[in-house]
Enzyme design. Structure first.
Site, mmCIF file in Angstrom:
data_model
loop_
_atom_site.group_PDB
_atom_site.id
_atom_site.type_symbol
_atom_site.label_atom_id
_atom_site.label_comp_id
_atom_site.label_asym_id
_atom_site.label_seq_id
_atom_site.Cartn_x
_atom_site.Cartn_y
_atom_site.Cartn_z
ATOM 1 N N ASP A 18 13.077 -18.727 11.358
ATOM 2 C CA ASP A 18 13.436 -17.454 11.851
ATOM 3 C C ASP A 18 14.335 -17.326 13.187
ATOM 4 O OD1 ASP A 18 12.310 -16.993 9.337
ATOM 5 O OD2 ASP A 18 11.311 -15.346 9.936
ATOM 6 N N ARG A 98 -0.583 -10.496 19.755
ATOM 7 C CA ARG A 98 0.774 -9.840 20.021
ATOM 8 C C ARG A 98 1.157 -9.057 21.369
ATOM 9 N NH1 ARG A 98 1.490 -13.549 17.027
ATOM 10 N NH2 ARG A 98 2.448 -13.240 14.705
ATOM 11 N N ASP A 127 3.778 -6.579 13.170
ATOM 12 C CA ASP A 127 4.093 -7.081 14.343
ATOM 13 C C ASP A 127 5.211 -6.537 15.331
ATOM 14 O OD1 ASP A 127 1.989 -9.032 14.535
ATOM 15 O OD2 ASP A 127 3.402 -10.675 13.761
#
Length: 406
Positions: A18, A98, A127
């Site tokens: 990704d 995160r 996320d």
């Protein structure tokens, strides 16, 4: 701000499929310089390949930061002081990572003069919310580029085709074998989603788990450990002082060897859907059990009960991405105030997936008084006759209501 106004972007970069595609896509679509940031939060992978891939893609500013101590000290430990657990089972391993990553993205953007930050979170997951709520809290004017909400590369096949057409190397392996699952690992946990787990009826295969042995294959002899607490944080194991990151890593090792910390959950995502995920959190499972044990000895009853009342709200704030929101900071201040007396030692027995408290003591802060609690004669410390009035007063409303019904 138009695309042409974006001159430099800081990308949260792992070197996987990704983010490798995102790096090239940002260069092509925005015509901008990309700064890559890779965080070492204990995922157990060699991070230097990410540097090599970023260099090959023409990146001039590459950040690879060891954040393991900060992660445990400033994020995991405060969360465990709250005994936070989401929907009764999830120990928030991805959720708590995160805000740290986003915080560092904002710092690097300031250091490098970047106009924007970018991440690889999909438009379906939590996320994206966690990254962006944190970022806006720390820099209200930051521009955020979320490619999954902009591009049409909405399948793994399309990503692979894009990578192949541009000569992007993307093969990522774990332990020499490619995993079919979407996985996220850090010092607190490793998570698994996708593939056959998308059917909540399917039992995870034995080969999926990476950190823990199957409980039925764990040692036949239990392990006993002692954890020392100071102001609500674990500071030593069996008398040996370790750093916060070193402590969690050691608890992961011990817990994993005894099959501790597996969870198979269907959870409610903040974006509205249900999601099935599997988690391994051996050290965190031990920490939670031990922390509650030392609190049971040292916290006042009403303070402990109020903490338990507040915990689900606190856990939801962490899960939903509000780590830097004023309400989480307010709750943390209240929770941390209670921890001044959470000092002592907890003894635990680990056996085939179970964590059992077998002892707890506090030389300075224990509220347990054996002279009062004893079943033997207590030398007048507690007058049992007082219970009669106590019960009658508390039963008054029940008796009044009972007479009305009768």
């Amino acid at each position: 701000m138009a695309q042409s106004a974006i001159k430099k972007v800081v990308l949260a970069y792992s070197g996987g499929l990704d983010t490798s595609v995102i790096l090239k896509w940002l260069q092509e679509e925005y015509g901008c310089e990309v700064v890559t940031f890779t965080a070492d939060i204990g995922q157990g992978e060699e991070l230097e390949p990410a540097r090599a891939k970023a260099t090959a893609a023409g990146v001039k500013e590459i950040y690879i930061d060891d954040l393991r101590e900060e992660f445990v000290r400033d994020f995991i430990y405060p969360m465990f002081r709250a005994n936070a657990i989401y929907e009764g089972e999830y120990l928030l391993g991805t959720s708590i990572a995160r805000p740290l990553i986003a915080k560092r993205l904002i710092e690097i953007a300031a250091e490098t003069g970047a106009d924007a930050i970018s991440h690889g979170a999909t438009g379906k997951g939590n996320d994206q919310v966690r990254f962006e709520l944190t970022s806006y809290a720390l820099n209200p004017d930051i521009r955020i580029i979320a490619p999954w909400r902009e591009w049409d590369l909405l399948s793994r096949e399309k990503l692979m085709d894009y990578a192949a057409s541009r000569g992007i190397p993307v093969e990522m392996k774990r332990d020499g074998a490619k995993s079919p699952y979407s996985m996220d690992a850090n010092l607190l946990h490793i998570s698994y989603e996708g593939y056959d787990l998308e059917d909540p009826w399917v039992e995870p295969g034995a080969a999926m788990w990476r950190w823990t042995v199957a409980p039925e294959q764990a040692p036949d002899q239990p392990a006993t450990i002692e954890l020392t607490f100071e102001r609500g944080d674990i500071t030593a194991i069996d008398g040996k002082t370790l750093s916060p990151a070193g402590m969690l890593a050691e608890l992961n090792r011990i817990g994993g060897a005894h099959g501790i910390g597996r969870a198979d959950i269907v959870e409610n995502r903040y974006v509205g859907m249900k999601s099935r995920g599997c988690y391994e959190t051996p050290g965190g499972t031990i920490m939670l059990k031990a922390h509650r044990a030392i609190e049971s000895l040292t916290l006042d009853r009403e303070a402990a009960h109020l903490k338990d009342d507040l915990m689900p709200r606190y856990a939801s704030l962490v899960y939903n991405g509000y780590w830097f929101a004023p309400e989480r900071l307010m709750l943390q201040a209240a929770i941390d105030q209670t921890q001044s007396v959470v000092n002592g030692v907890v003894r635990l027995k680990l056996y085939k997936g179970n964590v059992m408290v077998v002892g707890r003591k506090s030389e300075t802060d224990s509220l347990f008084d054996a002279s009062i609690a004893t079943f033997e004669e207590d030398a007048g410390a507690y007058d049992q006759k007082d219970a009669t009035g106590f019960i009658r007063l508390n039963a008054l409303r029940l008796r009044v209501a009972g007479r009305k019904r009768g």
